[in-house]
Design a protein around this motif. Structure first.
Motif, mmCIF file in Angstrom:
data_model
loop_
_atom_site.group_PDB
_atom_site.id
_atom_site.type_symbol
_atom_site.label_atom_id
_atom_site.label_comp_id
_atom_site.label_asym_id
_atom_site.label_seq_id
_atom_site.Cartn_x
_atom_site.Cartn_y
_atom_site.Cartn_z
ATOM 1 N N GLU A 104 0.836 -1.204 0.000
ATOM 2 C CA GLU A 104 0.000 0.000 0.000
ATOM 3 C C GLU A 104 0.875 1.259 0.000
ATOM 4 O O GLU A 104 1.874 1.338 0.736
ATOM 5 N N PRO A 105 0.501 2.293 -0.791
ATOM 6 C CA PRO A 105 1.295 3.525 -0.857
ATOM 7 C C PRO A 105 1.079 4.401 0.369
ATOM 8 O O PRO A 105 0.135 4.199 1.160
ATOM 9 N N ALA A 106 1.939 5.397 0.516
ATOM 10 C CA ALA A 106 1.900 6.280 1.694
ATOM 11 C C ALA A 106 0.565 6.996 1.828
ATOM 12 O O ALA A 106 0.129 7.298 2.943
ATOM 13 N N GLU A 107 -0.118 7.268 0.696
ATOM 14 C CA GLU A 107 -1.365 8.037 0.744
ATOM 15 C C GLU A 107 -2.472 7.306 1.512
ATOM 16 O O GLU A 107 -3.453 7.917 1.934
ATOM 17 N N VAL A 108 -2.321 6.009 1.687
ATOM 18 C CA VAL A 108 -3.329 5.228 2.398
ATOM 19 C C VAL A 108 -3.299 5.514 3.902
ATOM 20 O O VAL A 108 -4.281 5.291 4.601
ATOM 21 N N PHE A 109 -2.185 6.085 4.393
ATOM 22 C CA PHE A 109 -1.960 6.201 5.827
ATOM 23 C C PHE A 109 -2.018 7.646 6.318
ATOM 24 O O PHE A 109 -1.863 8.599 5.550
ATOM 25 N N GLU A 110 -2.237 7.778 7.622
ATOM 26 C CA GLU A 110 -2.129 9.062 8.302
ATOM 27 C C GLU A 110 -1.296 8.856 9.556
ATOM 28 O O GLU A 110 -1.154 7.727 10.038
ATOM 29 N N TRP A 111 -0.732 9.939 10.071
ATOM 30 C CA TRP A 111 0.093 9.823 11.268
ATOM 31 C C TRP A 111 -0.029 11.079 12.106
ATOM 32 O O TRP A 111 -0.296 12.178 11.600
ATOM 33 N N PHE A 112 0.120 10.898 13.418
ATOM 34 C CA PHE A 112 -0.001 12.017 14.342
ATOM 35 C C PHE A 112 0.766 11.709 15.624
ATOM 36 O O PHE A 112 1.067 10.542 15.929
ATOM 37 N N LYS A 113 1.054 12.773 16.372
ATOM 38 C CA LYS A 113 1.806 12.627 17.621
ATOM 39 C C LYS A 113 0.927 11.990 18.698
ATOM 40 O O LYS A 113 -0.271 12.263 18.779
ATOM 41 N N VAL A 114 1.571 11.160 19.512
ATOM 42 C CA VAL A 114 0.896 10.578 20.673
ATOM 43 C C VAL A 114 1.761 10.797 21.908
ATOM 44 O O VAL A 114 2.905 11.258 21.816
#
Length: 230
Positions: A197-207
């Motif tokens: 799966e390409p990067a566009e499929v994902f999201e990321w955030f600080k925890v």
């Protein structure tokens, strides 16, 4: 990939994400796994297929061949070498999927401690990671030598800013083909090399930095901190 994942939903939720009508032999239990901070050497849920039957087992994250006693058991295998290098020759035919809800990476942002980020699918569906391993087959009992590794590839797009490596994540159709014992090894290699799966499929955030302590568990670890809500 820094080596921390979450598996907090139940096996049947992960099976539903695979869309497999196959019979299921479930040794992982029916309750939510509730593992928010899964670390190397811990037991994680792993799928493999025998004939037309899907198996779910709890298997140690990390594996090394019996002759490699001079090093810790790796938890990841680089996709560029996994199919042909001697280290993983024994388990390359043993394809598996470890389904996770998300994984974590740590980024140096200039503070006293690195900032952890959570990475998940944008649609929040389970993340189906390509894996290989040594695990119970043919009805044998679990062994102290069992374990698995997640296959990783170079990061892409904005994900590079978080970490230079990422797990090879397959969509449900490819995950089913990867698990199928009849899929040729050459086709399996092509999938993990070219069709993750390409990067566009994902999201990321600080925890919260509490995720850095492997003893910490619970849903607070996967919530975004205020300044990073996607």
């Amino acid at each position: 990939m820094c080596g921390r994942v979450s598996q907090y939903t139940g096996i049947h939720d992960f099976v539903a994400a695979l869309s497999m009508p196959n019979a299921l032999v479930n040794s992982a239990g029916d309750l939510p796994l509730e593992k928010y901070n899964g670390a190397p050497s811990s037991q994680l849920a792993l799928f493999h297929q025998e004939g037309d039957v899907l198996h779910a087992d709890m298997v140690r994250w990390g594996w090394r061949p019996a002759w490699a006693k001079d090093r810790a058991a790796p938890i990841n295998a680089r996709v560029e070498k996994v199919a042909h290098g001697p280290f993983y020759r024994l388990i390359w035919p043993n394809r598996a999927v470890t389904p996770i809800n998300n994984w974590f990476e740590w980024v140096d942002e200039g503070g006293p401690k690195k900032q952890p980020y959570l990475i998940r699918r944008r649609d929040q569906a389970p993340v189906l990671c390509a894996a290989i391993g040594q695990f119970p087959v043919g009805g044998r009992q679990p062994s102290e030598h069992d374990g698995f590794v997640i296959i990783t590839a170079d990061s892409q797009g904005g994900m590079i800013d978080i970490h230079d490596r990422r797990p090879v994540v397959l969509n449900a159709e490819l995950a089913r083909e990867w698990l199928d014992p009849d899929t040729p090894k050459e086709r399996a290699e092509q999938m993990v090399l070219q069709q993750g799966e390409p990067a566009e499929v994902f999201e990321w955030f600080k925890v919260d930095k509490a995720v850095g302590n492997v003893r910490n568990q619970g849903p607070d670890l996967i919530r975004p901190i205020a300044d990073s809500i996607p």
